[in-house]
Design a protein around this motif. Sequence first.
Motif, mmCIF file in Angstrom:
data_model
loop_
_atom_site.group_PDB
_atom_site.id
_atom_site.type_symbol
_atom_site.label_atom_id
_atom_site.label_comp_id
_atom_site.label_asym_id
_atom_site.label_seq_id
_atom_site.Cartn_x
_atom_site.Cartn_y
_atom_site.Cartn_z
ATOM 1 N N ILE A 4 -45.987 26.516 -32.359
ATOM 2 C CA ILE A 4 -44.820 26.956 -33.132
ATOM 3 C C ILE A 4 -43.533 26.324 -32.608
ATOM 4 N N HIS A 5 -43.459 26.094 -31.308
ATOM 5 C CA HIS A 5 -42.245 25.491 -30.750
ATOM 6 C C HIS A 5 -41.976 24.113 -31.343
ATOM 7 N N SER A 6 -43.036 23.387 -31.702
ATOM 8 C CA SER A 6 -42.869 22.031 -32.210
ATOM 9 C C SER A 6 -42.461 22.002 -33.681
ATOM 10 N N LEU A 7 -42.584 23.116 -34.395
ATOM 11 C CA LEU A 7 -42.314 23.134 -35.828
ATOM 12 C C LEU A 7 -40.832 22.913 -36.142
ATOM 13 N N ARG A 8 -39.982 23.201 -35.195
ATOM 14 C CA ARG A 8 -38.550 22.995 -35.401
ATOM 15 C C ARG A 8 -38.250 21.551 -35.802
ATOM 16 N N ASP A 9 -39.047 20.612 -35.289
ATOM 17 C CA ASP A 9 -38.829 19.196 -35.578
ATOM 18 C C ASP A 9 -39.056 18.863 -37.049
ATOM 19 N N VAL A 288 -45.818 27.004 -49.112
ATOM 20 C CA VAL A 288 -46.943 27.888 -48.772
ATOM 21 C C VAL A 288 -48.041 27.102 -48.062
ATOM 22 N N ASP A 289 -48.296 25.872 -48.499
ATOM 23 C CA ASP A 289 -49.253 25.028 -47.782
ATOM 24 C C ASP A 289 -48.825 24.851 -46.329
ATOM 25 N N TYR A 290 -47.525 24.672 -46.124
ATOM 26 C CA TYR A 290 -46.988 24.532 -44.768
ATOM 27 C C TYR A 290 -47.231 25.817 -43.966
ATOM 28 N N LEU A 291 -46.924 26.954 -44.574
ATOM 29 C CA LEU A 291 -47.119 28.234 -43.886
ATOM 30 C C LEU A 291 -48.594 28.498 -43.582
ATOM 31 N N ASN A 292 -49.465 28.027 -44.468
ATOM 32 C CA ASN A 292 -50.900 28.251 -44.270
ATOM 33 C C ASN A 292 -51.441 27.538 -43.037
ATOM 34 N N ASN A 293 -50.693 26.558 -42.530
ATOM 35 C CA ASN A 293 -51.118 25.850 -41.323
ATOM 36 C C ASN A 293 -50.633 26.525 -40.048
ATOM 37 N N ILE A 294 -49.939 27.648 -40.211
ATOM 38 C CA ILE A 294 -49.442 28.408 -39.064
ATOM 39 C C ILE A 294 -50.199 29.731 -38.997
ATOM 40 N N PRO A 296 -50.652 33.395 -38.904
ATOM 41 C CA PRO A 296 -49.729 34.502 -39.190
ATOM 42 C C PRO A 296 -49.448 35.370 -37.968
ATOM 43 N N SER A 297 -50.477 35.654 -37.183
ATOM 44 C CA SER A 297 -50.280 36.509 -36.013
ATOM 45 C C SER A 297 -49.436 35.798 -34.959
ATOM 46 N N ALA A 298 -49.654 34.480 -34.797
ATOM 47 C CA ALA A 298 -48.854 33.731 -33.833
ATOM 48 C C ALA A 298 -47.399 33.658 -34.273
ATOM 49 N N ASN A 384 -36.285 28.935 -35.154
ATOM 50 C CA ASN A 384 -35.290 29.198 -34.112
ATOM 51 C C ASN A 384 -35.964 29.197 -32.746
ATOM 52 N N ASN A 385 -35.158 29.114 -31.696
ATOM 53 C CA ASN A 385 -35.711 29.128 -30.344
ATOM 54 C C ASN A 385 -34.755 29.824 -29.384
ATOM 55 N N GLU A 386 -35.144 29.875 -28.119
ATOM 56 C CA GLU A 386 -34.319 30.563 -27.116
ATOM 57 C C GLU A 386 -32.959 29.886 -26.944
#
Length: 404
Positions: A4-9, A288-294, A296-298, A384-386
């Motif tokens: 998930i940290h890499s998705l910001r890119d 939604v295709d993008y979200l499906n690759n993440i 949900p619990s993470a 978003n991140n820290e």
Amino acid sequence: MTDIHSLRDDFPILDKSLNGQPLCYLDSAATAQKPNKVIDVIKTFYQAENSNVHRGLHTLSKNATNRYEAARETIAKFLNVSAKEIVWTSGATESLNFLAHGLSQALNENSKIAISPFEHHANIVPWQEACKRTGAQLLVLPMLENGVLDEAGAISLLQTHKPDILSIGHVSNALGNIHPIESLIKACKTLGTKTVIDGAQSFMHLRPDLVALDCDFYVFSAHKALGPTGVGGLYGRYNLLNTLPVYKTGGEMIQEVTFAHSTYRDAPGKFEPGTPNISGVIGLAAAVDYLNNISPSALQRYERALYQSLLQQLNQIKGVTVYGDTQNNVGIVSFNYKNEHHYDLATLLNTYGVAVRSGHHCAQPLMNMLNVNGTVRASLAFYNNEADVEHFINALKATIELLD
């Protein structure tokens, strides 16, 4: 599993500077940012695929139609429902107006409609208008003093008044509260009350399974879920959809037209006149295709941890008041600082590159119940991140020093 940290890119706007400062975007409750995948799909459609749907026999039209209807399948699968139960609209606001118009046909002066104190104006005003047309009574579920829905009181009110309709947001856009809609829907089932769920804020963050929720209707907007603006839709049980009258008329939604009368297609086509927002629908499917690759619990664990970090640091600033349910929340912090105006806070934060929302958040009745004229709202998403949290807290401290 996707990091998930890499998705910001994947979100090009997040590299932008604002007022000479790195952009710190904390306004996702207003609209979510768009990943490259969504931007590229929309661009490609207009550059290489543009055509109208359903009407043409040529290759471009057939391909556009196939992609348009495949998008309906994508959204239906995401929500665990049938594609014929998904109706495209311009967004959650139009969806709610559509349902208020359609469902009010069965109401009269003895009818009741229930909503919660937390609703966006889009889930208040259409029902008020329905009450004006029909003589029905609008009921408001109770709220606890801490800005949380009174679940027991709400169920008691439903059981006492037996409303014809309950329309409630899954998540408060102003406070981020996740409402206990499962228990409310369950109570409504025993009463014969139709349930309408405003999913504008929950579609991306909570990814609801509508079969498990067992609601009758659910509305959503693409732009809250990484998709483009100006498009969204609604889910409705198929048997209920087909009982509703047409909302708008025109081409495409008809079965036969003569100068004497017209007949209409079954749902969903019955409710989709004219040329639709084709690129928007395709863009939503890409989101939604993008979200499906993440996972949900993470995603939810990540957003929860980031929210807790923001909340903890905010609560350490003396004079800050946070509103709403901080235990069951999608990542929205709605707050004020002493007697400073929320507008002044947001304006000064903007000079540090921090994008937040201030005002009543289209929830004036809620603000009145909280005895404030508005709040500053910082809303998070998984991109978003820290560093964003740290930037925001430092900017807020600097802003407070200027104001004190």
